[in-house]
Design a protein around this motif. Structure first.
Motif, PDB file in Angstrom:
ATOM      1  N   PRO A 207       0.841  -1.212   0.000  1.00 21.00           N
ATOM      2  CA  PRO A 207       0.000   0.000   0.000  1.00 21.00           C
ATOM      3  C   PRO A 207       0.879   1.267   0.000  1.00 21.00           C
ATOM      4  N   ASP A 208       0.326   2.342  -0.562  1.00 24.45           N
ATOM      5  CA  ASP A 208       1.047   3.629  -0.540  1.00 24.45           C
ATOM      6  C   ASP A 208       1.095   4.189   0.888  1.00 24.45           C
ATOM      7  N   GLY A 209       1.859   5.255   1.032  1.00 25.84           N
ATOM      8  CA  GLY A 209       1.888   5.942   2.331  1.00 25.84           C
ATOM      9  C   GLY A 209       2.870   5.286   3.280  1.00 25.84           C
ATOM     10  N   CYS A 210       2.934   5.831   4.486  1.00 20.87           N
ATOM     11  CA  CYS A 210       3.871   5.294   5.488  1.00 20.87           C
ATOM     12  C   CYS A 210       3.198   5.260   6.849  1.00 20.87           C
ATOM     13  N   PRO A 211       2.232   4.340   7.013  1.00 23.93           N
ATOM     14  CA  PRO A 211       1.563   4.235   8.318  1.00 23.93           C
ATOM     15  C   PRO A 211       2.501   3.704   9.405  1.00 23.93           C
ATOM     16  N   ILE A 212       3.586   3.021   8.946  1.00 16.79           N
ATOM     17  CA  ILE A 212       4.496   2.397   9.925  1.00 16.79           C
ATOM     18  C   ILE A 212       5.942   2.609   9.511  1.00 16.79           C
ATOM     19  N   PHE A 213       6.801   2.935  10.484  1.00 14.34           N
ATOM     20  CA  PHE A 213       8.250   2.916  10.210  1.00 14.34           C
ATOM     21  C   PHE A 213       8.907   2.009  11.249  1.00 14.34           C
ATOM     22  N   SER A 214       9.929   1.277  10.780  1.00 11.19           N
ATOM     23  CA  SER A 214      10.618   0.294  11.644  1.00 11.19           C
ATOM     24  C   SER A 214      12.111   0.574  11.627  1.00 11.19           C
ATOM     25  N   VAL A 215      12.649   0.931  12.774  1.00  6.69           N
ATOM     26  CA  VAL A 215      14.098   1.146  12.883  1.00  6.69           C
ATOM     27  C   VAL A 215      14.497   0.992  14.347  1.00  6.69           C
ATOM     28  N   ASN A 216      15.709   0.505  14.584  1.00 10.74           N
ATOM     29  CA  ASN A 216      16.177   0.347  15.962  1.00 10.74           C
ATOM     30  C   ASN A 216      16.782   1.672  16.425  1.00 10.74           C
ATOM     31  N   GLU A 217      16.008   2.468  17.131  1.00  7.11           N
ATOM     32  CA  GLU A 217      16.450   3.817  17.502  1.00  7.11           C
ATOM     33  C   GLU A 217      17.547   3.805  18.564  1.00  7.11           C
ATOM     34  N   ALA A 218      17.866   2.619  19.095  1.00  3.90           N
ATOM     35  CA  ALA A 218      18.998   2.549  20.042  1.00  3.90           C
ATOM     36  C   ALA A 218      20.306   2.915  19.329  1.00  3.90           C
ATOM     37  N   ASN A 219      20.304   2.805  17.996  1.00  7.28           N
ATOM     38  CA  ASN A 219      21.519   3.111  17.225  1.00  7.28           C
ATOM     39  C   ASN A 219      21.591   4.585  16.795  1.00  7.28           C
ATOM     40  N   ALA A 220      20.597   5.382  17.201  1.00  6.47           N
ATOM     41  CA  ALA A 220      20.459   6.757  16.676  1.00  6.47           C
ATOM     42  C   ALA A 220      21.714   7.612  16.877  1.00  6.47           C
ATOM     43  N   SER A 221      22.433   7.370  17.962  1.00  2.33           N
ATOM     44  CA  SER A 221      23.607   8.234  18.227  1.00  2.33           C
ATOM     45  C   SER A 221      24.702   8.010  17.178  1.00  2.33           C
ATOM     46  N   PHE A 263      11.117  -0.051   6.482  1.00  2.00           N
ATOM     47  CA  PHE A 263      12.040  -0.629   7.461  1.00  2.00           C
ATOM     48  C   PHE A 263      13.443  -0.133   7.101  1.00  2.00           C
ATOM     49  N   LEU A 264      14.186   0.290   8.119  1.00  2.34           N
ATOM     50  CA  LEU A 264      15.565   0.712   7.857  1.00  2.34           C
ATOM     51  C   LEU A 264      16.525   0.006   8.794  1.00  2.34           C
ATOM     52  N   TYR A 265      17.620  -0.511   8.234  1.00  2.00           N
ATOM     53  CA  TYR A 265      18.754  -0.888   9.055  1.00  2.00           C
ATOM     54  C   TYR A 265      19.972  -0.228   8.402  1.00  2.00           C
ATOM     55  N   PRO A 266      20.224   1.037   8.681  1.00  4.70           N
ATOM     56  CA  PRO A 266      21.263   1.788   7.946  1.00  4.70           C
ATOM     57  C   PRO A 266      22.669   1.434   8.418  1.00  4.70           C
ATOM     58  N   GLY A 267      23.645   1.816   7.645  1.00  2.00           N
ATOM     59  CA  GLY A 267      25.021   1.766   8.133  1.00  2.00           C
ATOM     60  C   GLY A 267      25.180   2.873   9.158  1.00  2.00           C
ATOM     61  N   ASP A 268      26.140   2.723  10.058  1.00  2.00           N
ATOM     62  CA  ASP A 268      26.357   3.806  11.030  1.00  2.00           C
ATOM     63  C   ASP A 268      27.850   3.894  11.344  1.00  2.00           C
ATOM     64  N   THR A 269      28.211   4.754  12.266  1.00  2.00           N
ATOM     65  CA  THR A 269      29.649   5.001  12.489  1.00  2.00           C
ATOM     66  C   THR A 269      30.336   3.787  13.140  1.00  2.00           C
ATOM     67  N   ARG A 270      29.550   2.842  13.625  1.00  2.00           N
ATOM     68  CA  ARG A 270      30.186   1.623  14.168  1.00  2.00           C
ATOM     69  C   ARG A 270      30.159   0.507  13.109  1.00  2.00           C
ATOM     70  N   ASN A 271      29.073   0.363  12.383  1.00  2.00           N
ATOM     71  CA  ASN A 271      28.974  -0.655  11.319  1.00  2.00           C
ATOM     72  C   ASN A 271      28.632   0.033  10.009  1.00  2.00           C
ATOM     73  N   ALA A 272      29.679   0.356   9.249  1.00  2.00           N
ATOM     74  CA  ALA A 272      29.465   1.160   8.032  1.00  2.00           C
ATOM     75  C   ALA A 272      28.492   0.481   7.076  1.00  2.00           C
ATOM     76  N   ARG A 273      28.527  -0.884   7.035  1.00  2.00           N
ATOM     77  CA  ARG A 273      27.633  -1.577   6.096  1.00  2.00           C
ATOM     78  C   ARG A 273      26.369  -2.099   6.790  1.00  2.00           C
ATOM     79  N   GLY A 274      26.145  -1.641   8.005  1.00  2.00           N
ATOM     80  CA  GLY A 274      24.940  -2.091   8.710  1.00  2.00           C
ATOM     81  C   GLY A 274      25.123  -3.527   9.175  1.00  2.00           C
ATOM     82  N   LYS A 275      24.013  -4.210   9.429  1.00  2.00           N
ATOM     83  CA  LYS A 275      24.080  -5.562  10.011  1.00  2.00           C
ATOM     84  C   LYS A 275      23.590  -6.630   9.048  1.00  2.00           C
ATOM     85  N   LEU A 276      22.677  -6.301   8.159  1.00  2.00           N
ATOM     86  CA  LEU A 276      21.974  -7.330   7.398  1.00  2.00           C
ATOM     87  C   LEU A 276      22.796  -7.811   6.205  1.00  2.00           C
ATOM     88  N   ARG A 277      22.543  -9.077   5.804  1.00  2.00           N
ATOM     89  CA  ARG A 277      23.357  -9.705   4.779  1.00  2.00           C
ATOM     90  C   ARG A 277      22.670  -9.581   3.427  1.00  2.00           C
TER      91      ARG A 277
END
Ligand code: AHG
Ligand code: MN
Ligand code: MN
Length: 339
Positions: A207-221, A263-277
């Motif tokens: 479906p269009d739109g974004c009723p839900i977003f999924s991200v682990n905000e513990a990694n926000a820093s 759903f987002l699992y972005p790269g970050d300053t600790r894991n540049a390529r993120g976690k997912l394979r």
């Protein structure tokens, strides 16, 4: 493959496959047999998952896998079950699994197999012991190497655009198999009383739109500015978006596939390529997403346009509805490169 014929209530997975493949030139039945083998593995894993607490299947084996992660007993069971379901059937020549460091050659007597399968046998392992939804993710390539010879790494270190099918099984309140092929995305629900998958979600479209977003905000820093800005925007009240995060990619993805969202699992300053394979999480789900009218990127380029360089490549992942993934990607692609 022609457009999906309309199916009546109670269509089994087998009937769907036979009717769909009948219109495929050159179909030999190998592909149908491969999907049926995957379905068998799903039934066996589902049954074990549902009784894990009674069979002492919770907890770890004490080992760590090639990912450096603690292996759960159910990871091993799911991997063994999946490999055994695909071996000795003649349709598969090689399997790449999250739980095996190298490729699994199916066996010299099966060098005739025309398919290569990538698999995350049990996704969401951290959720096993707390009875949250988990699943199995798979991708299917046609081999490039000569049938009759041993498959090689060139059969799997390739572009996601080469996938011929992909999907997942999700072990939640029920067990559902979602299968994506050229003619679309369809969901089949397991009736455990008869041991059969029945078509329950024909022609899934995101479906269009974004009723839900999924991200682990513990990694926000550790996020890059583009990710931070996107998550800030998607949380603005006017967007009326809810946050949901199960911690099993397959479950977070399936919810967004059916209801819309990202759903987002972005790269970050600790894991540049993120976690997912890439090979057995991002590629298969990106294939499902695109066949359902959605999209998936690594924050810069389409996941399916990437080329796997090693069996266990990691990648940042943004996946879900096309417009919302494009919005996130436009912000993230302006970030300085982490790698
Ligand atoms: P797996 O259990 O196959 O290793 O995958 C777990 C993955 C994925 O399912 C999920 O989205 C992600 O790990 C959650 O990671 P965090 O706990 O870091 O959020
Ligand atoms: Mn996983
Ligand atoms: Mn896994």
């Amino acid at each position: 493959m022609s457009a999906t014929p309309q199916f009546e209530e109670g269509t089994t997975l087998d009937r769907y496959l036979i009717q769909t493949m009948r219109s495929s030139p050159g179909a030999t039945g190998n592909f149908i047999d491969l999907i049926q083998s995957i379905a068998l593995a799903g039934k066996l894993i589902s049954s074990r998952v549902n009784r894990a607490g009674l069979l002492g299947m919770f907890g770890g084996t004490g080992e760590t896998n090639v990912q450096g992660e603690f292996v759960q007993k159910l990871d091993v069971y799911a991997n063994t079950t999946f490999l055994r379901a695909l071996e000795h059937r003649g349709h598969t020549c090689m399997i790449v699994s999250e739980e095996n460091e190298g490729p699994v050659q199916v066996g010299s007597e099966w060098h005739s197999g025309r398919y290569v399968v990538t698999v995350d046998p049990l996704d969401g392992s951290s959720n096993i012991d707390v009875n949250a939804t988990i699943g199995t993710i798979f991708g299917i390539f046609r081999r490039k190497s000569e049938e009759g010879s041993a498959a090689d790494l060139g059969d799997v270190l390739r572009s996601g655009r080469d996938l011929v099918a992909a999907g997942y099984l999700i072990y939640g309140s029920g067990t559902v198999m979602v299968l994506a092929m050229d003619n679309g995305v369809h969901g089949f629900t397991l009736d455990p009383q008869v041991g059969e998958f029945f078509l329950s979600h024909p022609n899934i479209r995101v479906p269009d739109g974004c009723p839900i977003f999924s991200v682990n905000e513990a990694n926000a820093s550790r996020w890059q500015p583009g990710v931070t800005e996107f998550v800030r925007r998607v949380k603005e009240p006017v967007r009326k978006s809810s946050g949901r995060y199960i911690g099993s990619l397959v479950a977070d993805f399936h919810r967004n596939l059916l209801k819309g969202g990202v759903f987002l699992y972005p790269g970050d300053t600790r894991n540049a390529r993120g976690k997912l394979r890439l090979l057995y999480e991002a590629f298969p789900l990106a294939f499902v997403a695109e066949k359902a009218g959605g999209y998936a990127t690594d924050g810069r380029v389409a996941i399916l346009d990437k080329v796997a360089e090693t069996l266990h490549d990691r990648t940042p992942l943004v996946i879900g509805g096309k417009a919302i993934v494009e919005e996130a990607t436009s912000l993230m692609s302006a970030d300085p490169k982490l790698t």
